[in-house]
Write a protein that holds these residues in place. Sequence first.
Motif, PDB file in Angstrom:
ATOM      1  N   PRO A  32       0.895  -1.076   0.167  1.00  0.00           N
ATOM      2  CA  PRO A  32       0.138  -0.025   0.137  1.00  0.00           C
ATOM      3  C   PRO A  32       0.872   1.193  -0.066  1.00  0.00           C
ATOM      4  O   PRO A  32       0.570   2.367  -0.587  1.00  0.00           O
ATOM      5  N   TYR A  51      -8.887   1.278   0.462  1.00  0.00           N
ATOM      6  CA  TYR A  51      -8.667  -0.274   0.454  1.00  0.00           C
ATOM      7  C   TYR A  51      -8.927  -0.563  -1.107  1.00  0.00           C
ATOM      8  O   TYR A  51      -8.255  -1.291  -1.430  1.00  0.00           O
ATOM      9  N   GLY A  55      -6.267  -2.110  -3.438  1.00  0.00           N
ATOM     10  CA  GLY A  55      -6.620  -3.240  -4.039  1.00  0.00           C
ATOM     11  C   GLY A  55      -6.388  -3.499  -5.550  1.00  0.00           C
ATOM     12  O   GLY A  55      -6.033  -4.497  -6.102  1.00  0.00           O
ATOM     13  N   PRO A  61      -3.887  -9.018  -4.714  1.00  0.00           N
ATOM     14  CA  PRO A  61      -4.620  -8.133  -4.057  1.00  0.00           C
ATOM     15  C   PRO A  61      -5.306  -8.827  -2.762  1.00  0.00           C
ATOM     16  O   PRO A  61      -6.007  -8.230  -1.942  1.00  0.00           O
ATOM     17  N   THR A  64      -4.796  -7.008   0.679  1.00  0.00           N
ATOM     18  CA  THR A  64      -5.167  -5.619   0.620  1.00  0.00           C
ATOM     19  C   THR A  64      -5.547  -5.159   1.961  1.00  0.00           C
ATOM     20  O   THR A  64      -5.134  -4.143   2.477  1.00  0.00           O
ATOM     21  N   THR A  68      -3.167  -2.720   4.241  1.00  0.00           N
ATOM     22  CA  THR A  68      -3.484  -1.365   4.114  1.00  0.00           C
ATOM     23  C   THR A  68      -3.853  -1.181   5.697  1.00  0.00           C
ATOM     24  O   THR A  68      -3.383  -0.141   6.210  1.00  0.00           O
TER      25      THR A  68
END
Length: 398
Positions: A32, A51, A55, A61, A64, A68
């Motif tokens: 991220p 988010y 993603g 992903p 994510t 994050t």
Amino acid sequence: MGEAQRYIGAAERRARLALRQRLVGRARAGTPEEVAGSLVALHGTDPATVYLAVGARLADPATTVAETGRALYDDRSLVRMHGMRHTVFVFPTPLTAVVHASTGLAVAARERAKLLKDMAAAGAPDAAWLTEVEESVLAALARRGQATAAELAEDEPRLREQFAYAAGKTYEGVHTVSTRLLRVLGVEGKVVRGRPLGSWTSSQFRWAVAPEHPELDPARAQAELLGRWLAACGPATEADLKWWTGWRVTEVRAALAAIGARPVSLDEGTGWVSEGDADEVAAPGEPWAALLPGLDPTAMGWLRRDWYLAPQLRPRLFDRSGNVGPTVWWNGRVVGGWAQRPGGEIVWRLLDEEGVGREARAAIEEEAERLSGWVGTTRITPRFRTPLEKELAAGQDV
């Protein structure tokens, strides 16, 4: 005679967007922090946007939500705070001092003056009283680490004080000191939003003391922020830059001069790129599709959007305040929108089928499955709902 400006057309601008906004497969990020650093800022008004924007740009992903959350709340390598245009964004932590000096100081002064004016008009306590409350709140927050407004009011009961707002007007109401004061402290860079009370889609946050940062010269900070943004989003017109930053045009021009920005020719007139960035950027070499969330920084990155968003699509994809909803992209153009239905299904619809054939549809469907895979059982409803998103979410077919 001056040197002729190089023309940068829509195709090259879309190539730059694909690579620098980390949307094409080979440009996707690992963390991220890499995403936020590449985009300069992620819109944070709607928590889910952060988010979903991350993603869409991560190589994996599936990481994510965990990654994050780590960056925002454990490592604090990303910070959610007020920034350009008095809007909440998520920034890389090292950039917070730049944002505060370049845009936050002026907004903060106006916000505090407005709060004091509103309190005085309502016969509420004065500036000295507010300063006492503020100091008490910051001390309580430092002791607690993170706290909700209600928890802070347990330590400082004066936060519960209320005062009338806009008496006699159609929008008359009652404000609580906690709501207004915490907002001002946020704009002033003294507090930031912490971990949410619920899941990653929750809009109810705890508060935390802002990370310490040096006080920078505002003009130098503006030059640095604009330089970072042009590197990620250039070329851009002066109107784009003024809109994105929220600065006066004189400030934009001073920052352009300070970084040695170079003029280029765009379809809508003169644009600007960073020094040394006027050379041609080749197409990414592979087709790409993306499903981006409402308020995504790519969709909202420029004031003038005709080079990636056909004007006739806007009424279906934007709300009445100019907030973009979830969008479907194909090779650098917005071609439709998407939504999540109550059962969790990700659905999408094309609004512009020009150049969108079988390959594009397959790629878009793959992105929808990719999104569904990491979102899982979480239900997403954009904070700012748009006509097409509402139709799709409700299961209304063409």
